[in-house]
Write a protein that holds these residues in place. Structure first.
Motif, PDB file in Angstrom:
ATOM      1  N   GLU A 126      18.745  14.872  -2.899  1.00 11.97           N
ATOM      2  CA  GLU A 126      18.839  13.659  -2.432  1.00 11.97           C
ATOM      3  C   GLU A 126      17.548  13.720  -0.833  1.00 11.97           C
ATOM      4  OE1 GLU A 126      19.619  10.975  -4.295  1.00 11.97           O
ATOM      5  OE2 GLU A 126      20.203  12.961  -5.439  1.00 11.97           O
ATOM      6  N   LEU A 127      17.381  14.160  -0.582  1.00 10.68           N
ATOM      7  CA  LEU A 127      16.773  13.992   0.962  1.00 10.68           C
ATOM      8  C   LEU A 127      15.094  14.350   0.132  1.00 10.68           C
ATOM      9  CD1 LEU A 127      16.165  13.435   4.207  1.00 10.68           C
ATOM     10  CD2 LEU A 127      16.492  15.543   4.712  1.00 10.68           C
ATOM     11  N   LEU A 128      15.208  15.280  -0.685  1.00 11.03           N
ATOM     12  CA  LEU A 128      13.715  15.978  -0.703  1.00 11.03           C
ATOM     13  C   LEU A 128      12.800  14.634  -2.246  1.00 11.03           C
ATOM     14  CD1 LEU A 128      14.409  19.802  -1.048  1.00 11.03           C
ATOM     15  CD2 LEU A 128      12.471  18.356   0.821  1.00 11.03           C
ATOM     16  N   ASN A 129      14.392  14.430  -2.964  1.00 16.32           N
ATOM     17  CA  ASN A 129      14.583  13.654  -3.741  1.00 16.32           C
ATOM     18  C   ASN A 129      13.271  12.076  -3.324  1.00 16.32           C
ATOM     19  OD1 ASN A 129      13.786  14.672  -6.155  1.00 16.32           O
ATOM     20  ND2 ASN A 129      16.558  14.469  -6.387  1.00 16.32           N
ATOM     21  N   GLN A 130      14.162  11.303  -2.346  1.00 15.65           N
ATOM     22  CA  GLN A 130      13.832  10.470  -1.096  1.00 15.65           C
ATOM     23  C   GLN A 130      12.420  10.506  -0.845  1.00 15.65           C
ATOM     24  OE1 GLN A 130      15.020   7.723  -1.190  1.00 15.65           O
ATOM     25  NE2 GLN A 130      13.353   6.717  -0.361  1.00 15.65           N
ATOM     26  N   ARG A 131      12.153  11.573   0.157  1.00 12.21           N
ATOM     27  CA  ARG A 131      10.744  11.932   0.606  1.00 12.21           C
ATOM     28  C   ARG A 131       9.673  12.544  -0.609  1.00 12.21           C
ATOM     29  NH1 ARG A 131      12.162  16.614   4.846  1.00 12.21           N
ATOM     30  NH2 ARG A 131      13.336  15.356   6.192  1.00 12.21           N
ATOM     31  N   ALA A 132       9.256  12.663  -1.569  1.00  8.71           N
ATOM     32  CA  ALA A 132       8.969  12.771  -2.556  1.00  8.71           C
ATOM     33  C   ALA A 132       8.765  11.469  -3.011  1.00  8.71           C
ATOM     34  CB  ALA A 132       9.488  13.175  -3.974  1.00  8.71           C
ATOM     35  N   LYS A 133       9.802  10.350  -3.471  1.00 13.42           N
ATOM     36  CA  LYS A 133       9.329   9.008  -3.918  1.00 13.42           C
ATOM     37  C   LYS A 133       8.545   8.083  -3.102  1.00 13.42           C
ATOM     38  CE  LYS A 133      13.949   8.433  -6.635  1.00 13.42           C
ATOM     39  NZ  LYS A 133      15.056   7.294  -6.434  1.00 13.42           N
ATOM     40  N   GLU A 134       8.809   8.736  -1.713  1.00 17.48           N
ATOM     41  CA  GLU A 134       8.322   8.016  -0.365  1.00 17.48           C
ATOM     42  C   GLU A 134       6.700   8.403  -0.548  1.00 17.48           C
ATOM     43  OE1 GLU A 134       9.841   9.245   3.329  1.00 17.48           O
ATOM     44  OE2 GLU A 134      11.912   7.345   3.023  1.00 17.48           O
ATOM     45  N   ARG A 135       6.705   9.439  -0.572  1.00 17.41           N
ATOM     46  CA  ARG A 135       4.919  10.465  -1.015  1.00 17.41           C
ATOM     47  C   ARG A 135       4.166  10.198  -1.927  1.00 17.41           C
ATOM     48  NH1 ARG A 135       5.577  15.627  -2.994  1.00 17.41           N
ATOM     49  NH2 ARG A 135       5.454  14.030  -4.824  1.00 17.41           N
ATOM     50  N   ASP A 136       4.923   9.589  -3.169  1.00 19.23           N
ATOM     51  CA  ASP A 136       4.701   9.501  -4.092  1.00 19.23           C
ATOM     52  C   ASP A 136       3.781   7.622  -3.898  1.00 19.23           C
ATOM     53  OD1 ASP A 136       4.880  11.321  -5.435  1.00 19.23           O
ATOM     54  OD2 ASP A 136       6.190  10.660  -6.207  1.00 19.23           O
ATOM     55  N   LYS A 137       4.679   6.666  -3.039  1.00 21.79           N
ATOM     56  CA  LYS A 137       4.171   5.308  -2.977  1.00 21.79           C
ATOM     57  C   LYS A 137       2.994   5.344  -1.866  1.00 21.79           C
ATOM     58  CE  LYS A 137       6.172   1.214  -0.629  1.00 21.79           C
ATOM     59  NZ  LYS A 137       6.904   1.109  -0.366  1.00 21.79           N
ATOM     60  N   LEU A 138       2.925   6.435  -1.104  1.00 23.06           N
ATOM     61  CA  LEU A 138       1.780   6.314   0.164  1.00 23.06           C
ATOM     62  C   LEU A 138       0.565   6.583  -0.545  1.00 23.06           C
ATOM     63  CD1 LEU A 138       3.081   7.609   3.150  1.00 23.06           C
ATOM     64  CD2 LEU A 138       2.240   5.284   2.811  1.00 23.06           C
ATOM     65  N   LEU A 139       0.826   7.601  -1.576  1.00 22.32           N
ATOM     66  CA  LEU A 139      -0.356   8.457  -2.890  1.00 22.32           C
ATOM     67  C   LEU A 139      -1.017   7.061  -3.153  1.00 22.32           C
ATOM     68  CD1 LEU A 139       0.735  11.873  -3.442  1.00 22.32           C
ATOM     69  CD2 LEU A 139      -1.505  11.144  -2.006  1.00 22.32           C
ATOM     70  N   LEU A 140       0.069   6.730  -4.083  1.00 24.51           N
ATOM     71  CA  LEU A 140      -0.457   5.600  -4.801  1.00 24.51           C
ATOM     72  C   LEU A 140      -1.045   4.424  -4.383  1.00 24.51           C
ATOM     73  CD1 LEU A 140       2.324   5.139  -7.548  1.00 24.51           C
ATOM     74  CD2 LEU A 140      -0.149   6.272  -8.140  1.00 24.51           C
ATOM     75  N   GLU A 141      -0.690   3.663  -3.311  1.00 24.54           N
ATOM     76  CA  GLU A 141      -1.057   3.480  -2.178  1.00 24.54           C
ATOM     77  C   GLU A 141      -3.036   3.088  -1.409  1.00 24.54           C
ATOM     78  OE1 GLU A 141       1.261   2.252   1.135  1.00 24.54           O
ATOM     79  OE2 GLU A 141       2.222   0.929  -0.602  1.00 24.54           O
ATOM     80  N   ASN A 142      -2.944   5.036  -1.275  1.00 22.27           N
ATOM     81  CA  ASN A 142      -4.148   5.001  -0.624  1.00 22.27           C
ATOM     82  C   ASN A 142      -5.198   5.212  -2.063  1.00 22.27           C
ATOM     83  OD1 ASN A 142      -3.506   5.097   1.600  1.00 22.27           O
ATOM     84  ND2 ASN A 142      -2.676   7.837   1.757  1.00 22.27           N
ATOM     85  N   ILE A 143      -4.924   5.301  -3.487  1.00 18.47           N
ATOM     86  CA  ILE A 143      -5.019   5.105  -4.958  1.00 18.47           C
ATOM     87  C   ILE A 143      -6.129   4.165  -4.771  1.00 18.47           C
ATOM     88  CG2 ILE A 143      -5.639   5.692  -6.763  1.00 18.47           C
ATOM     89  CD1 ILE A 143      -3.976   8.280  -6.866  1.00 18.47           C
ATOM     90  N   ARG A 144      -4.886   2.971  -4.587  1.00 18.26           N
ATOM     91  CA  ARG A 144      -5.688   1.053  -4.682  1.00 18.26           C
ATOM     92  C   ARG A 144      -6.539   1.500  -3.421  1.00 18.26           C
ATOM     93  NH1 ARG A 144       1.155   0.763  -6.050  1.00 18.26           N
ATOM     94  NH2 ARG A 144       0.425   0.650  -8.683  1.00 18.26           N
ATOM     95  N   LEU A 145      -5.903   1.645  -2.353  1.00 17.12           N
ATOM     96  CA  LEU A 145      -6.930   1.366  -1.416  1.00 17.12           C
ATOM     97  C   LEU A 145      -8.711   1.873  -1.680  1.00 17.12           C
ATOM     98  CD1 LEU A 145      -7.320  -0.111   0.812  1.00 17.12           C
ATOM     99  CD2 LEU A 145      -6.795   1.575   2.637  1.00 17.12           C
ATOM    100  N   SER A 146      -8.373   2.851  -1.833  1.00 19.63           N
ATOM    101  CA  SER A 146      -9.643   3.661  -2.056  1.00 19.63           C
ATOM    102  C   SER A 146     -10.686   3.487  -3.726  1.00 19.63           C
ATOM    103  CB  SER A 146      -9.671   5.367  -2.830  1.00 19.63           C
ATOM    104  OG  SER A 146     -10.444   5.956  -2.884  1.00 19.63           O
ATOM    105  N   GLN A 147     -10.202   2.631  -4.301  1.00 19.06           N
ATOM    106  CA  GLN A 147     -10.944   2.313  -5.281  1.00 19.06           C
ATOM    107  C   GLN A 147     -11.082   0.655  -4.925  1.00 19.06           C
ATOM    108  OE1 GLN A 147      -7.126   2.606  -8.200  1.00 19.06           O
ATOM    109  NE2 GLN A 147      -8.328   3.916  -9.743  1.00 19.06           N
ATOM    110  N   SER A 148     -10.324   0.075  -4.362  1.00 11.13           N
ATOM    111  CA  SER A 148     -10.691  -1.195  -4.097  1.00 11.13           C
ATOM    112  C   SER A 148     -11.827  -0.539  -2.783  1.00 11.13           C
ATOM    113  CB  SER A 148      -9.854  -2.324  -2.797  1.00 11.13           C
ATOM    114  OG  SER A 148      -9.814  -2.695  -2.762  1.00 11.13           O
ATOM    115  N   ASN A 149     -11.337  -0.191  -1.953  1.00 11.30           N
ATOM    116  CA  ASN A 149     -13.176   0.403  -1.133  1.00 11.30           C
ATOM    117  C   ASN A 149     -14.454   0.512  -2.049  1.00 11.30           C
ATOM    118  OD1 ASN A 149     -11.998  -0.416   0.901  1.00 11.30           O
ATOM    119  ND2 ASN A 149     -11.144   1.226   1.612  1.00 11.30           N
ATOM    120  N   SER A 150     -13.836   1.530  -2.641  1.00 14.65           N
ATOM    121  CA  SER A 150     -14.956   1.570  -3.726  1.00 14.65           C
ATOM    122  C   SER A 150     -15.698   0.689  -5.002  1.00 14.65           C
ATOM    123  CB  SER A 150     -14.262   2.867  -4.934  1.00 14.65           C
ATOM    124  OG  SER A 150     -15.282   3.495  -5.813  1.00 14.65           O
ATOM    125  N   GLN A 151     -15.242  -0.242  -5.336  1.00 15.61           N
ATOM    126  CA  GLN A 151     -16.279  -1.190  -5.645  1.00 15.61           C
ATOM    127  C   GLN A 151     -16.383  -1.927  -4.638  1.00 15.61           C
ATOM    128  OE1 GLN A 151     -12.534  -3.164  -8.029  1.00 15.61           O
ATOM    129  NE2 GLN A 151     -12.583  -1.740  -9.228  1.00 15.61           N
TER     130      GLN A 151
END
Length: 167
Positions: A126-151
């Motif tokens: 359960e702890l690993l699943n929670q950490r994976a969800k948090e990691r995925d959320k941060l990755l998505l935010e960073n990808i969106r931010l990177s795409q926004s900066n790139s534009q």
């Protein structure tokens, strides 16, 4: 005296179907293995037969040995009597009962330990699943931010390029 089992009991013990056991027993008999027969000509299986059948099944299914070779191996084991059944317990009924209850207590203790281990593993998962969800959320935010900066960088570059051509 050793207790003989019927084919249905042996099939259940080995985790195979009765028809599969008959097929294996027939193959063994054709290769020279001898099963004892009961009054109605049904095969009787003893501990030594079950051990050899287990080895036969392992050789065929897990080790991918051809059936003919596994039959030869089983017949050799029977001839050499390499497989000998354990001696029956020699003790008083009370001692046998006490040993049985002691074994049951050990099983209960081990089962409790396994339950605790499973619960700890579940919590870890359960702890690993929670950490994976948090990691995925941060990755998505960073990808969106990177795409926004790139534009924004692209827009700024084309504006500067346009300003160069205007003059």
């Amino acid at each position: 005296m050793e207790l003989a089992l019927l084919s249905s009991e042996v099939a259940e013990t080995l985790g195979i179907g009765s028809s599969t056991l008959r097929k294996y027993a027939l193959a063994l008999e054709e290769g020279g293995y001898q099963f004892e027969r009961g009054q109605n000509n049904a095969r009787l299986f003893y501990n030594r037969d079950i051990v050899i059948l287990k080895q036969f099944i392992t050789a065929v299914n897990k080790n991918h040995m051809p059936v003919e070779n596994a039959v030869k191996l089983a017949v050799e084991l029977q001839k050499k009597q390499i497989v000998t059944p354990p001696a029956p317990y020699q003790g008083t009924p009370v001692a046998t009962l006490e040993r049985f209850y002691s074994t049951l207590e050990n099983i209960d203790r081990n089962q409790e330990k396994l339950i605790q281990i499973n619960m700890a593993l579940y919590k870890q998962q359960e702890l690993l699943n929670q950490r994976a969800k948090e990691r995925d959320k941060l990755l998505l935010e960073n990808i969106r931010l990177s795409q926004s900066n790139s534009q924004q960088v692209r827009k700024g570059f084309f504006r500067k390029l346009g300003d160069l051509f205007k003059t």
